[in-house]
Design an enzyme around this catalytic site. Structure first.
Site, PDB file in Angstrom:
ATOM      1  N   THR A  82     -18.163  22.815  64.878  1.00 42.86           N
ATOM      2  CA  THR A  82     -18.802  24.273  64.518  1.00 42.86           C
ATOM      3  C   THR A  82     -18.170  25.394  65.169  1.00 42.86           C
ATOM      4  O   THR A  82     -17.761  26.166  64.629  1.00 42.86           O
ATOM      5  CB  THR A  82     -20.071  24.020  65.331  1.00 42.86           C
ATOM      6  OG1 THR A  82     -20.878  22.967  64.685  1.00 42.86           O
ATOM      7  CG2 THR A  82     -21.002  25.252  65.449  1.00 42.86           C
ATOM      8  N   HIS A 129     -15.541  13.746  67.254  1.00 47.58           N
ATOM      9  CA  HIS A 129     -16.627  12.865  67.285  1.00 47.58           C
ATOM     10  C   HIS A 129     -16.786  12.071  66.133  1.00 47.58           C
ATOM     11  O   HIS A 129     -17.335  10.936  65.917  1.00 47.58           O
ATOM     12  CB  HIS A 129     -17.837  13.136  67.838  1.00 47.58           C
ATOM     13  CG  HIS A 129     -18.724  14.034  67.137  1.00 47.58           C
ATOM     14  ND1 HIS A 129     -19.897  13.774  66.544  1.00 47.58           N
ATOM     15  CD2 HIS A 129     -18.516  15.514  66.923  1.00 47.58           C
ATOM     16  CE1 HIS A 129     -20.271  14.834  65.741  1.00 47.58           C
ATOM     17  NE2 HIS A 129     -19.548  15.831  66.075  1.00 47.58           N
ATOM     18  N   CYS A 132     -28.077  16.590  61.009  1.00 44.15           N
ATOM     19  CA  CYS A 132     -28.275  17.908  61.283  1.00 44.15           C
ATOM     20  C   CYS A 132     -29.463  18.493  61.090  1.00 44.15           C
ATOM     21  O   CYS A 132     -30.332  19.113  61.769  1.00 44.15           O
ATOM     22  CB  CYS A 132     -26.976  19.006  61.174  1.00 44.15           C
ATOM     23  SG  CYS A 132     -25.455  18.181  60.692  1.00 44.15           S
ATOM     24  N   THR A 146     -10.649  26.977  80.268  1.00 43.90           N
ATOM     25  CA  THR A 146      -9.723  25.991  80.884  1.00 43.90           C
ATOM     26  C   THR A 146      -9.518  24.772  79.505  1.00 43.90           C
ATOM     27  O   THR A 146     -10.527  24.216  79.305  1.00 43.90           O
ATOM     28  CB  THR A 146     -10.230  25.294  81.837  1.00 43.90           C
ATOM     29  OG1 THR A 146     -10.283  26.551  82.589  1.00 43.90           O
ATOM     30  CG2 THR A 146      -9.390  24.632  82.580  1.00 43.90           C
TER      31      THR A 146
HETATM   32  C1  LIG Z   1     -18.799  18.722  57.369  1.00 47.66           C
HETATM   33  C2  LIG Z   1     -19.084  19.085  58.691  1.00 47.66           C
HETATM   34  N1  LIG Z   1     -18.967  20.203  59.035  1.00 47.66           N
HETATM   35  C3  LIG Z   1     -18.939  20.748  60.303  1.00 47.66           C
HETATM   36  C4  LIG Z   1     -19.692  19.862  61.207  1.00 47.66           C
HETATM   37  C5  LIG Z   1     -19.857  20.213  62.802  1.00 47.66           C
HETATM   38  O1  LIG Z   1     -19.211  19.354  63.406  1.00 47.66           O
HETATM   39  P1  LIG Z   1     -19.519  19.475  65.032  1.00 47.66           P
HETATM   40  O2  LIG Z   1     -20.519  18.461  65.148  1.00 47.66           O
HETATM   41  O3  LIG Z   1     -18.164  18.712  65.610  1.00 47.66           O
HETATM   42  O4  LIG Z   1     -19.566  20.721  65.651  1.00 47.66           O
HETATM   43  C6  LIG Z   1     -20.346  18.463  60.956  1.00 47.66           C
HETATM   44  C7  LIG Z   1     -20.972  17.672  61.426  1.00 47.66           C
HETATM   45  O5  LIG Z   1     -21.848  17.097  61.261  1.00 47.66           O
HETATM   46  C8  LIG Z   1     -19.953  18.224  59.343  1.00 47.66           C
HETATM   47  O6  LIG Z   1     -20.241  17.014  58.987  1.00 47.66           O
END
Ligand SMILES: Cc1ncc(COP(=O)(O)O)c(C=O)c1O
Length: 376
Positions: free
Chosen positions: A70, A199, A321, A235
């Site tokens: 993100t 992750h 999400c 950091t």
């Molecule tokens: C295609 C895509 N972009 C962005 C993200 C966001 O990544 P993060 O969870 O590392 O913030 C995700 C996570 O579900 C994703 O699948």
């Protein structure tokens, strides 16, 4: 428990966890400190950067460590557009990007940027012709994901890069979070900027990178001590990033082997789902190998997920999400999925720790659960 929610997040590799503890025990100093301990920590970090550079076909100095996908996507979108305002205020993206791309772009639209959202076909693919027509002299940024997180559509990044590079001055940003380690992807494909998240590849949550083909040039969005060449203050988390480099090297080394394994599992799962009349496949065989999204007519996704969970199969609605939000997925809308099928969407997503036996068991359980839900 058979964990089929690897696109939401993965279980960290045991080696990653062990290395994380060991590195924290020995190299806990601040890598910006000039004493011996700081220098040692910084050397470790520099090596991690170089390893990531090798994996992605770029230089170590072109990697910015962030707190995850993100943040990387936000940094790319806000940072590049602000830095290159002289090019113009037009952005191109797709209707099916992750919210961490769509929401920053929507914010820029409020501030006067013009945005072209490329539509997708039933397979989730954009039209290259539409992209070509959308590119303008004042297009500053094109942000297109490699693999869609909700149903696995793959965009042709090489062809997109060729168009963007020959027909505009725009920067091409690729969210490669769902594709890195699953399909071949690197700067050899021609993009300028790429996002990877830790992750999703068996490293740790809260880690990610924004990687550049060339020297990073963007306006920083986090101001402070000037770490990461002044582009991302804070950091730097040495152990987290060292194990991110480790997971990225493993992902790259095992990519082809895992791709084959996932294709086999995807085929097995699709075959089971294909036995039912009221099941519609949302992912197709042209999609990424690790995502199998389907829908059951007139059933709610949560009911299917709960029934699967009772049988020990962990899955999610189309995207983790948005699964807690009651809003309808923008991806399903863009794909024009029939309304009778929009509520019952389930995503099975594969990871490298899965075994043949687990998939066989999962196939058996999924068949049982759907049959009982349908009263067959
Ligand atoms: C295609 C895509 N972009 C962005 C993200 C966001 O990544 P993060 O969870 O590392 O913030 C995700 C996570 O579900 C994703 O699948």
């Amino acid at each position: 428990m058979i964990y089929l929610d690897n696109s939401a997040t993965t279980r960290p590799y045991q080696d990653v966890l062990n290395a994380f503890v060991t590195i924290n025990e020995q190299y806990y100093a601040n890598p910006a400190s000039i004493h011996e301990k700081g220098v040692e920590a910084n050397q470790l970090l520099t090596r991690a950067r170089e390893q990531i550079g090798e994996v992605l076909h770029t230089k170590g100095e072109h990697i910015i460590f962030t707190s995850g996908g993100t943040e990387s996507n936000n940094l790319a979108i806000f940072g590049l557009t602000e830095q290159h305002q002289h090019i113009g205020k037009h952005i191109i993206t797709t209707a099916i990007e992750h919210p961490s791309v769509l929401n920053p772009i929507a914010k820029l639209a409020e501030q006067g940027y013009e945005v072209t959202y490329l539509a997708v076909n039933k397979e989730g693919q954009i039209s290259l012709k539409a992209l070509q027509q959308a590119l303008r002299k004042d297009t500053v940024l094109v942000s297109i994901m490699h693999v869609n997180n909700e149903m696995g559509a793959i965009q042709p990044i090489q062809a997109i890069a060729r168009l963007v590079k020959t027909q505009s001055r725009a920067f091409l940003h690729v969210d490669a979070i769902q594709s890195f380690g699953k399909l071949p992807i690197s700067f050899q494909d021609g993009m300028d900027v790429m996002t990877v998240s830790g992750h999703k590849i068996h490293a740790l949550k809260g880690t990610g990178i924004l990687a550049f083909a060339n020297r990073p040039l963007l306006v920083p969005q986090l101001l402070g001590g000037g770490q990461e060449h002044g582009l991302r203050s804070g950091t730097v988390a040495v152990a987290q990033n060292v194990v991110l480099a480790k997971a990225m090297r493993i992902a790259k080394r095992e990519q082809a082997m895992n791709e084959m394994k996932y294709r086999k599992y995807q085929h097995q799962l699709m075959e089971v789902l294909g036995c039912f009349q009221d099941v519609q496949m949302i992912s197709t065989k042209q999609c990424a190998p690790h995502i199998i999204t389907f829908s059951i007519k007139e059933l709610r996704g949560e009911i299917i997920i709960n029934a699967l969970q009772k049988e020990g199969v962990i899955a999610s609605t189309s995207s983790a999400c948005s699964s807690k939000q009651q809003t309808e997925s923008h991806v399903l809308q863009a794909l024009k999925v029939d309304t009778a099928y929009r509520k019952g969407v389930v995503r099975l997503s594969l990871g490298s720790l899965l075994t043949d036996e687990e998939i066989q068991q999962a196939c058996h359980k999924i068949k049982q659960v759907i049959a009982s839900l349908k009263g067959e």
